[in-house]
Every structure is written in C-alpha cells, then in structure tokens.
Enzyme design. Structure first.
Site, PDB file in Angstrom:
ATOM      1  N   ASP A  16       0.852  -1.185   0.000  1.00 36.28           N
ATOM      2  CA  ASP A  16       0.000   0.000   0.000  1.00 36.28           C
ATOM      3  C   ASP A  16       0.894   1.243   0.000  1.00 36.28           C
ATOM      4  O   ASP A  16       2.103   1.149  -0.208  1.00 36.28           O
ATOM      5  CB  ASP A  16      -0.956  -0.025   1.201  1.00 36.28           C
ATOM      6  CG  ASP A  16      -0.240  -0.090   2.544  1.00 36.28           C
ATOM      7  OD1 ASP A  16       0.962   0.253   2.620  1.00 36.28           O
ATOM      8  OD2 ASP A  16      -0.890  -0.489   3.529  1.00 36.28           O
ATOM      9  N   GLN A  17       0.308   2.406   0.275  1.00 35.71           N
ATOM     10  CA  GLN A  17       1.061   3.660   0.248  1.00 35.71           C
ATOM     11  C   GLN A  17       2.198   3.697   1.261  1.00 35.71           C
ATOM     12  O   GLN A  17       3.162   4.417   1.072  1.00 35.71           O
ATOM     13  CB  GLN A  17       0.115   4.831   0.526  1.00 35.71           C
ATOM     14  CG  GLN A  17       0.037   5.783  -0.614  1.00 35.71           C
ATOM     15  CD  GLN A  17      -0.916   6.924  -0.311  1.00 35.71           C
ATOM     16  OE1 GLN A  17      -1.716   6.881   0.616  1.00 35.71           O
ATOM     17  NE2 GLN A  17      -0.828   7.954  -1.108  1.00 35.71           N
TER      18      GLN A  17
END
Length: 141
Positions: A16-17
């Site tokens: 993810d980020q």
C-alpha cells in the site's frame, strides 16, 4: 514427506502507500507455497488436472501478526494438518527470511473433485496421490 518453505520477495505492487504488504496478497502467497509444495512432491496442479483431479479451495483464512514491507524476503511454509482422502487441510506460516519472525499464519481447506465436479476418493482412484498426502501427516501426532 518433508515440506520445505517457499521463498517470496515482496514486490512493490503488493504494498500500500506505506510500503506495507496489502492483506489480500497473503492468500496469494499461500497459493504460491501450496503450488510449490505440489510441484516438489511430483504431483503438480497441472499434472493433477491432466488426470482429472480438481482441487478447489473451500475456505481460507489469515491472521496477521507483524507487518511485511516492500523488498523484504519471506518464507512461507505450508503444512498438511488434515487429510482424509476427500478433504485436505493446510496451515501456513509466513516468516521473515533473515530474522525468522513470524508475521502471518493461515489455513486453507480443499476438496478433491473429478472433471464432473463430483467428490473424488483419492485412496481408490489415485492411490499414489493419496499416499503422498497421507505421508505428510505421519509423525505429526
């Protein structure tokens, strides 16, 4: 039969980020480890399907204990924890390769079907496959 761990390097697209592995990828890793185990056993998914053996997933679960990040290497070890010739139960441990830290555990349950999607009794119809899975349980009690 000794089951070895499958090595996986975390790819950027799996994160993810925050560069933490997204939870859905662990289920894919379980499948990668299961496929690797079957190939090493001599009974790959491709071979089984050619023989008319279909192994659908009935259930799968994962429990997350520590984060895994982009670029890290993990070892995924499948273990046959149940087998009766019709159903197969596996458990999985995901560990950091360098430290051995346990990051994830999981399970998957499978059944064996024929080409018409009817239950298949391995002991009778494919005794060599039956014996391979049964041998994985020996010594676990």
């Amino acid at each position: 039969m000794e089951i070895t761990a499958y090595r996986h390097r975390v790819q950027y697209y799996e994160t993810d980020q925050m560069k933490v592995v997204h939870h859905s990828n662990y289920i894919r890793w379980f499948e990668e480890a299961r496929t690797d185990f079957l190939e090493k056993s001599g009974f790959s998914y491709a071979w089984m399907e050619e023989q008319g053996i279909i192994i659908p997933v009935l259930s799968v679960s994962a429990e997350y204990k520590a984060m895994v990040h982009y670029g890290e290497d993990v070892l995924i070890k499948p273990t046959v924890t149940g087998f009766n010739g019709v159903k197969l139960l596996l458990s999985y441990e995901v560990r950091q390769e360098g430290t051995g830290e346990l990051t994830t555990t999981g399970t998957s349950c499978h059944c064996f079907l024929d080409r018409e999607y009817r239950p298949l009794r391995l002991k009778k119809e494919f005794p060599q496959v039956y014996m391979m899975f049964a041998s994985c349980l020996e010594g676990q009690e």
